[in-house]
Write a protein that holds these residues in place. Structure first.
Motif, PDB file in Angstrom:
ATOM      1  N   ASN A 223       0.842  -1.189   0.000  1.00  0.00           N
ATOM      2  CA  ASN A 223       0.000   0.000   0.000  1.00  0.00           C
ATOM      3  C   ASN A 223       0.883   1.246   0.000  1.00  0.00           C
ATOM      4  O   ASN A 223       2.095   1.189   0.245  1.00  0.00           O
ATOM      5  N   LEU A 224       0.297   2.367  -0.308  1.00  0.00           N
ATOM      6  CA  LEU A 224       1.032   3.610  -0.512  1.00  0.00           C
ATOM      7  C   LEU A 224       1.833   4.030   0.715  1.00  0.00           C
ATOM      8  O   LEU A 224       3.008   4.375   0.612  1.00  0.00           O
ATOM      9  N   ALA A 225       1.233   3.986   1.891  1.00  0.00           N
ATOM     10  CA  ALA A 225       1.931   4.408   3.108  1.00  0.00           C
ATOM     11  C   ALA A 225       3.144   3.531   3.380  1.00  0.00           C
ATOM     12  O   ALA A 225       4.221   4.028   3.738  1.00  0.00           O
ATOM     13  N   THR A 226       3.004   2.228   3.202  1.00  0.00           N
ATOM     14  CA  THR A 226       4.117   1.316   3.436  1.00  0.00           C
ATOM     15  C   THR A 226       5.225   1.541   2.415  1.00  0.00           C
ATOM     16  O   THR A 226       6.411   1.599   2.762  1.00  0.00           O
ATOM     17  N   ALA A 227       4.867   1.667   1.148  1.00  0.00           N
ATOM     18  CA  ALA A 227       5.861   1.903   0.102  1.00  0.00           C
ATOM     19  C   ALA A 227       6.611   3.213   0.340  1.00  0.00           C
ATOM     20  O   ALA A 227       7.845   3.266   0.208  1.00  0.00           O
ATOM     21  N   ALA A 228       5.888   4.268   0.695  1.00  0.00           N
ATOM     22  CA  ALA A 228       6.533   5.562   0.947  1.00  0.00           C
ATOM     23  C   ALA A 228       7.483   5.477   2.134  1.00  0.00           C
ATOM     24  O   ALA A 228       8.588   6.037   2.100  1.00  0.00           O
ATOM     25  N   ALA A 229       7.091   4.775   3.184  1.00  0.00           N
ATOM     26  CA  ALA A 229       7.954   4.640   4.360  1.00  0.00           C
ATOM     27  C   ALA A 229       9.225   3.862   4.019  1.00  0.00           C
ATOM     28  O   ALA A 229      10.330   4.257   4.407  1.00  0.00           O
ATOM     29  N   ILE A 230       9.091   2.764   3.290  1.00  0.00           N
ATOM     30  CA  ILE A 230      10.261   1.972   2.908  1.00  0.00           C
ATOM     31  C   ILE A 230      11.214   2.816   2.069  1.00  0.00           C
ATOM     32  O   ILE A 230      12.431   2.849   2.314  1.00  0.00           O
ATOM     33  N   ALA A 231      10.687   3.492   1.068  1.00  0.00           N
ATOM     34  CA  ALA A 231      11.525   4.301   0.179  1.00  0.00           C
ATOM     35  C   ALA A 231      12.179   5.470   0.918  1.00  0.00           C
ATOM     36  O   ALA A 231      13.374   5.741   0.736  1.00  0.00           O
ATOM     37  N   ALA A 232      11.419   6.149   1.757  1.00  0.00           N
ATOM     38  CA  ALA A 232      11.967   7.299   2.483  1.00  0.00           C
ATOM     39  C   ALA A 232      13.087   6.875   3.423  1.00  0.00           C
ATOM     40  O   ALA A 232      14.135   7.527   3.498  1.00  0.00           O
ATOM     41  N   TYR A 233      12.896   5.772   4.116  1.00  0.00           N
ATOM     42  CA  TYR A 233      13.939   5.332   5.042  1.00  0.00           C
ATOM     43  C   TYR A 233      15.177   4.823   4.310  1.00  0.00           C
ATOM     44  O   TYR A 233      16.295   5.010   4.790  1.00  0.00           O
TER      45      TYR A 233
END
Length: 126
Positions: free
Chosen positions: A102-112
């Motif tokens: 999902n979008l929130a999980t993907a964004a968190a993985i990429a940002a970190y």
């Protein structure tokens, strides 16, 4: 970059567990064209999409890069894909038959991952 598929309000963001959001350097744009015309847009823009060939672990991030994610159900419009060119990134999956993240999980993985490459975390590294 608008239009958003959600409300960007204090109460909605706090409810989503994002009570840290006032500390972010948030820049909003009404449209893709407004974003492209902005003098403070990132020099390098990484588009995260399931349609990419290059994986997250093959990507080198630099300070000032931008991370771009589309709508969960439809992704980004064709003009955004065209602008991204070869700088499209996918987050690897570890099983074939799973849906994308999902979008929130993907964004968190990429940002970190980007932050890991750009700077060391604050405090204890254990």
């Amino acid at each position: 970059i608008g239009p958003y598929g959600f409300e960007l309000t204090d109460s909605r963001l706090r409810r989503a567990g994002m009570d840290y959001w006032p500390a972010l350097d948030l820049r909003q744009h009404d449209s893709w064209d407004a974003f492209l015309a902005s003098p403070d847009k990132p020099g390098t823009l990484h588009l995260f999409t399931t349609k990419a060939e290059k994986g997250l672990w093959e990507t080198e991030f630099r300070d000032g890069d931008g991370l771009l994610f589309g709508n969960e159900s439809s992704g980004v419009p064709p003009e955004v894909h065209a602008h991204a060119g070869d700088d499209r990134i996918k987050i690897p999956r570890f099983q074939q038959n799973l849906r994308s993240l999902n979008l929130a999980t993907a964004a968190a993985i990429a940002a970190y991952e980007a932050l890991r490459q750009i700077r060391a975390p604050l405090g204890d590294s254990t």
